[in-house]
Scaffold this motif. Structure first.
Motif, PDB file in Angstrom:
ATOM      1  N   UNK A  35       0.900  -1.199   0.041  1.00 29.06           N
ATOM      2  CA  UNK A  35       0.034   0.062   0.048  1.00 29.06           C
ATOM      3  C   UNK A  35       0.830   1.281   0.072  1.00 29.06           C
ATOM      4  N   UNK A  47       1.469   4.050  -2.742  1.00 31.82           N
ATOM      5  CA  UNK A  47       1.336   5.631  -2.803  1.00 31.82           C
ATOM      6  C   UNK A  47       2.543   6.412  -3.091  1.00 31.82           C
ATOM      7  N   UNK A  95      -5.991   4.882  -7.118  1.00 32.73           N
ATOM      8  CA  UNK A  95      -4.745   4.712  -6.169  1.00 32.73           C
ATOM      9  C   UNK A  95      -5.500   4.395  -4.771  1.00 32.73           C
ATOM     10  N   UNK A  96      -6.276   5.230  -4.580  1.00 33.52           N
ATOM     11  CA  UNK A  96      -7.038   4.975  -2.936  1.00 33.52           C
ATOM     12  C   UNK A  96      -7.644   3.730  -2.852  1.00 33.52           C
ATOM     13  N   UNK A 138      -4.882   1.057  -2.585  1.00 36.26           N
ATOM     14  CA  UNK A 138      -4.020   1.196  -1.520  1.00 36.26           C
ATOM     15  C   UNK A 138      -4.858   0.817   0.006  1.00 36.26           C
ATOM     16  N   UNK A 139      -6.035   1.422  -0.219  1.00 32.88           N
ATOM     17  CA  UNK A 139      -6.743   0.916   0.932  1.00 32.88           C
ATOM     18  C   UNK A 139      -7.168  -0.398   1.296  1.00 32.88           C
ATOM     19  N   UNK A 184      -4.338  -2.251   2.485  1.00 31.91           N
ATOM     20  CA  UNK A 184      -3.941  -2.100   3.815  1.00 31.91           C
ATOM     21  C   UNK A 184      -4.871  -2.983   4.927  1.00 31.91           C
ATOM     22  N   UNK A 185      -6.418  -2.809   4.280  1.00 35.27           N
ATOM     23  CA  UNK A 185      -7.382  -3.917   5.069  1.00 35.27           C
ATOM     24  C   UNK A 185      -6.957  -5.167   5.245  1.00 35.27           C
ATOM     25  N   UNK A 210      -7.685   3.800   9.138  1.00 33.46           N
ATOM     26  CA  UNK A 210      -6.928   3.083   8.093  1.00 33.46           C
ATOM     27  C   UNK A 210      -7.225   3.888   6.629  1.00 33.46           C
ATOM     28  N   UNK A 220      -4.286   5.474   4.114  1.00 31.77           N
ATOM     29  CA  UNK A 220      -4.479   4.709   2.688  1.00 31.77           C
ATOM     30  C   UNK A 220      -4.720   5.807   1.815  1.00 31.77           C
ATOM     31  N   UNK A 226      -4.137   8.572  -0.688  1.00 35.53           N
ATOM     32  CA  UNK A 226      -3.092   9.449  -1.249  1.00 35.53           C
ATOM     33  C   UNK A 226      -3.331  11.134  -0.897  1.00 35.53           C
ATOM     34  N   UNK A 245      -2.001  13.587  -2.040  1.00 37.86           N
ATOM     35  CA  UNK A 245      -1.912  14.714  -2.979  1.00 37.86           C
ATOM     36  C   UNK A 245      -3.159  14.660  -3.681  1.00 37.86           C
TER      37      UNK A 245
END
Lengths: 300, 318
Positions: A230, A234, A278-279, A282-283, A286-287, B137, B141, B143, B145
């Motif tokens: 993740x 980022x 991206x979010x 990445x989330x 992480x989860x 979380x 997580x 970004x 930007x």
């Protein structure tokens, strides 16, 4: 196994207890994960993102590189462009699908390389100890003196843009933490009785590391690395956003975000789409990493 | 304790030296002749000779490092290729703008995160807890930007409430807290920047407080008839040092990692300077900025460690 029966005149009549199912470590991890619905859902999201990226040549509705002067910066749902077009009239949906390839690659490859290099260094440092440990771990401390994004920017900024340089920079950023985790795990196990026993029964260093140390190091390293994916996505997208990392016209989420930024007043929500990709990615990582940590009972 | 303090400070010295060595090596990581990277492309032959002599490029690399380090220690980080001004001045000028963002972001993150983390620990396992844990979380997580862009879209483009970028019309050299125009420009970058520390401090507070709440002495407090609020006060006092330490570290990360947010908001701090240096391949500025930021990070970590030792006498590290 030896049969010992206490006070039973007739062994045939002794009630034998039903066999207790003893699960192995990985079996119990899988068992716990099977009932962790949150982790499962995010795991499926990752699977879907990976599949979409892999299958992009077949499922992308248009050529991600095909520009069009007429259809520039069109909004979401304009004619055949489901998610609109970018500043060169390219289809956003197709570019998002293709961009998943570079973004996932930039997220996974550095972590994989860092696991190999950092993990090896950590196991060596932990197993040998003494001066070698000092040398390796104090060198790592120097790289801890940089916030990760700054270190990545420093290395790829000096070396210049490009995907390979970006991945190299990220690998260097992730080696120290993985090395530290592998070192801690190795040091904890090294002095335990079963290692002594293995050595006493004539096992060589290599065989002790492979059979007795690695099994104990892999779980924490794996859990930590899954969380790093993740971070890696980022930072990698951040590098591309800054003009380091992936170079145009290759579709990449960070790069798309950077070029679409100029069009924020024309077509704001289309500009936000690559960042949303991206979010979500990445989330999800992480989860899943959190779920794995709990299922694998790793304390860090 | 003083022995620990002395040892901890001594321990930071080799790390700081290692940081300088890394920054020195950045010039050699760059493709091309290091001498050319440190000079403007139109430099005359005499200037090149002069620089070669003064920077010692004709000498072996360890000697070059020693010369470079000596200059850096006296505050000479070379001259910017793009602007021809001393790097030290450029970095220090930008530094205060980054400090303002980072301090404000950490304060905002801490006040929100501590309250929410406390609530989550108190309502352990209830919906408040789940919401806060989920949000923390999301915080790490997202970004940032991209978050900055979304905030610009919502508050600057759509609603037109706040300015999108820059630092205000009246010059961008110095920030004054009394200037409402500049404050308005700082709101979006500060909120964006506080996102990651918000998530991390929230998580730390939650786990630190719920750990204290599980201690035996908390049961004793309840047994002697203390109200729930007073119990919570004890828990907070015990959990605070750990949370403050994490907050200090987060401040260090923000200072060093401001490049993306400052680029989005064209905020003239060190991160923006770094981005300009990358775009113009201005290696002296790149090297100098990274050196200063990394040394600040080392100093922050040291300060956090020392303060923690002073606040919590139970931490007696060898």
């Amino acid at each position: 196994m030896t049969d010992i029966t206490f006070g039973a005149a007739n062994p045939a009549k002794v009630d034998t207890a039903p066999p207790v199912k003893v699960r192995g470590y990985w079996q119990s991890v899988a068992y716990r994960l099977r009932y962790d619905y949150v982790t499962l859902v995010f795991g499926f999201i990752i699977l879907a993102i990976v599949l979409a990226a892999l299958l992009s040549p077949w499922i992308a509705p248009m050529d991600p590189q095909k520009t069009s002067m007429v259809y520039r910066l069109k909004p979401i749902g304009f004619k055949q462009f489901t998610l609109g077009t970018d500043e060169l009239g390219r289809d956003i949906l197709s570019r998002l699908l293709w961009g998943g390839r570079t973004s996932l690659l930039m997220g996974v490859v550095p972590v994989g390389l860092a696991v190999l290099i950092g993990g090896t260094l950590g196991v060596i440092a932990g197993f040998i100890g003494g001066k070698i440990n000092m040398l390796i771990m104090r060198t790592m401390d120097i790289f801890y003196a940089f916030p990760s994004i700054l270190l990545a920017v420093a290395i790829s900024g000096a070396m210049g843009g490009g995907m390979a340089n970006g991945m190299l920079a990220l690998t260097l950023v992730f080696i120290p933490p993985l090395c530290r985790i592998a070192e801690t795990a190795t040091t904890q196990v090294r002095g335990l009785d079963f290692v002594e026993a293995a050595r006493a029964s004539g096992a060589g260093t290599a065989s002790i590391i492979v059979h007795h140390i690695l099994g104990n190091v892999l779980a924490p390293v794996f859990v930590y690395a899954s969380g790093l994916v993740s971070v890696s996505i980022l930072i990698a997208s951040g590098l591309s956003f800054l003009g380091l990392g992936v170079e145009p016209p290759t579709p990449d989420w960070g790069l798309m975000l950077s070029t679409l930024r100029q069009a924020i007043y024309v077509n704001p929500w289309v500009c936000a789409l690559p960042g949303a990709a991206i979010f979500i990615t990445s989330l999800s990582f992480n989860m899943v990493s959190d779920g794995l940590r709990q299922a694998m009972d790793v304390k860090m | 304790m003083w022995l620990y303090v002395a040892r901890r400070i001594l321990y930071a010295v080799p790390i700081a030296l290692g940081v300088t060595a890394f920054c020195f090596a950045l010039v050699y990581l760059a493709p091309g002749n290091p001498l050319q990277l440190l000079l403007p492309p139109d430099a005359s032959a005499e200037v090149i000779e002069l620089i070669k002599k003064t920077y010692g490029f004709d000498k072996p690399i360890p000697v070059q490092y020693a010369i470079w380090l000596g200059r850096a220690l006296t505050g000479d980080l070379g001259v910017s290729i793009a602007t021809n001004r001393p790097v030290t001045g450029e970095v220090l000028g930008a530094l205060s703008n980054t400090v303002i963002l980072s301090v404000a972001a950490v304060i905002l993150a801490f006040s929100l995160a501590f309250t929410l983390g406390l609530l989550a620990a108190w309502f352990n396992g209830r919906w408040v807890d789940r919401l806060v844990t989920g949000f923390s979380i999301v915080g790490v997580s997202v970004p940032n930007y991209w978050l900055g862009m979304v905030l610009i879209i919502v508050f600057a483009v759509n609603m037109n409430w706040l300015p999108a970028t820059g630092m205000g019309s009246k010059g961008s050299e110095s920030f004054r807290l009394t200037d409402w125009e500049q404050l308005r420009h700082a709101i979006l970058p500060v909120v964006t920047m506080s996102m990651i520390p918000l998530g991390i401090i929230m998580r730390t507070t939650r786990s630190a407080v719920s750990e204290v709440l599980n201690h035996d002495f908390v049961q004793t407090l309840r047994a002697k008839g203390l109200g729930e609020f007073a119990v919570l006060r004890h828990a907070v006092r015990n959990a605070l040092p750990a949370v403050l330490a994490v907050m200090g570290l987060q401040f260090g990360y923000l200072m060093g990692g401001s490049i993306l947010i400052e680029t989005i908001f064209t905020w003239p701090g060190t991160g923006f300077l770094l981005n300009k240096a990358i775009l113009t391949r201005d290696i002296p500025v790149l090297q100098g900025t990274i050196l200063v930021l990394a040394l600040i990070f080392v100093a922050t970590n040291l300060a956090v460690d020392l303060i923690q030792t002073a606040v919590d006498p139970r931490i007696k590290r060898a």
